[in-house]
Design an enzyme around this catalytic site. Sequence first.
Site, PDB file in Angstrom:
ATOM      1  N   GLY A 262      47.194  -6.519  63.781  1.00 31.43           N
ATOM      2  CA  GLY A 262      47.569  -5.386  62.926  1.00 31.43           C
ATOM      3  C   GLY A 262      49.072  -5.339  62.724  1.00 31.43           C
TER       4      GLY A 262
ATOM      5  CB  THR B 288      51.635  -1.577  65.639  1.00 32.14           C
ATOM      6  OG1 THR B 288      51.158  -0.636  64.678  1.00 32.14           O
ATOM      7  CG2 THR B 288      52.680  -0.934  66.518  1.00 32.14           C
TER       8      THR B 288
ATOM      9  N   GLY C 152      47.606  -2.288  68.832  1.00 32.00           N
ATOM     10  CA  GLY C 152      47.567  -0.978  68.176  1.00 32.00           C
ATOM     11  C   GLY C 152      46.193  -0.355  68.309  1.00 32.00           C
ATOM     12  CB  ALA C 153      44.570   2.324  68.848  1.00 31.22           C
ATOM     13  CG  ASP C 154      41.945   1.652  63.668  1.00 30.81           C
ATOM     14  OD1 ASP C 154      42.924   1.307  62.988  1.00 30.81           O
ATOM     15  OD2 ASP C 154      41.051   0.872  64.030  1.00 30.81           O
TER      16      ASP C 154
ATOM     17  CE  LYS D  80      42.235  -2.553  69.703  1.00 34.71           C
ATOM     18  NZ  LYS D  80      43.172  -2.712  68.561  1.00 34.71           N
ATOM     19  N   GLY D  81      39.249  -1.478  65.617  1.00 30.65           N
ATOM     20  CA  GLY D  81      38.313  -2.340  64.914  1.00 30.65           C
ATOM     21  C   GLY D  81      38.184  -2.081  63.430  1.00 30.65           C
TER      22      GLY D  81
ATOM     23  CD  GLU E 180      41.386  -5.762  67.811  1.00 31.01           C
ATOM     24  OE1 GLU E 180      42.182  -6.019  66.909  1.00 31.01           O
ATOM     25  OE2 GLU E 180      40.661  -4.748  67.788  1.00 31.01           O
TER      26      GLU E 180
END
Length: 225
Positions: free
Chosen positions: A26, A28, A82-84, A94-95, A103
Site C-alpha cells: 500500500g 504507507t 498499513g491498515a484500512d 485489512k485487505g 499479509e
Amino acid sequence: MNDKQLVALQAAKYVKSGMLVGLGTGSTANYFIEELARRQRDEGLKINTVASSYVSEEYAKSLYLPTVTFDSVHTIDLYVDGADEITPDMILLKGRGSDLVKEKLLAKAATQFIVVADASKLVNHIGQNFSIPIEVIPFAWQLAKKSLEALSGVGHLRPNEAKDDFWMTSHGSYVLDMKFDKNLSVRDLNTMLNNVPGVVEHGIFLDLADATLIAENGAVIEHWI
Ligand code: 5RP
C-alpha cells in the site's frame, strides 16, 4: 512531508541491521520501503526483507533492497504495514488490496508487527467504513456465501476493475465484501469466519498488532501493547 510518510519514517527507526523485515503493501508501506532503501544507502543498514505482495517485492528490488522468497521464511523480526481500519484496541481491517493471505501470515510470523497509518484509518468498530473482505476458493464461492449469509452476512463478489469479471487475489481467490450484524462482536465474527468452509482468509486482524503509529497533522502518536 505527508502524514503517511511521517509514520513510515518513524517505523523505519525500529529497523536494525541484521533484521529480516516484512514489507507491507500500500501507499504507507511504500514510504517505509523507500526509507529502508535510503537508510541502506546512506547509513549502511544491512537487512533482508520479505514482501507481502508481488508489487512490494518488485518495489523493494527496484530500490536495491535484498529480498528473500516467502517460502523460505519461518519467522521474521519486524513487520510494518498499513491498515484500512484500526480500532482503539488495535484490531485491524485489512485487505482492500489483493494480498490478505501473505499479509496475515507475516503479521503472525513477526516478533513485532507495527501498523502505520494516518488518522483517517481510526474507527470505533471494525466494519465502520468498509465491508469485510473475505477471500474464498473460487469453486466454493456460492457455498461459502450461503454459509456467510447464515451468519448475517450481506454482500457480493468483488468485481474486477473492468467490471467484466470477478476480482482475483494474488493467491487465486475471489473476494466477498460483506457487512454483518452490528451486534456481533468482532471476536465472535473472527471466530465464525475462521470456521466457514471455503473461506481462505479474511480481513480482520485480531490480536496481531504490537503497536500502532498514527500520524495526524504532522504529529505521530505511538501506542504499544
Ligand atoms: C492492503 C492493505 C493496506 O495496508 C491498506 O489498504 C492501507 O493502504 P494505504 O497505506 O495505501 O492507505 O491492507 O491489503
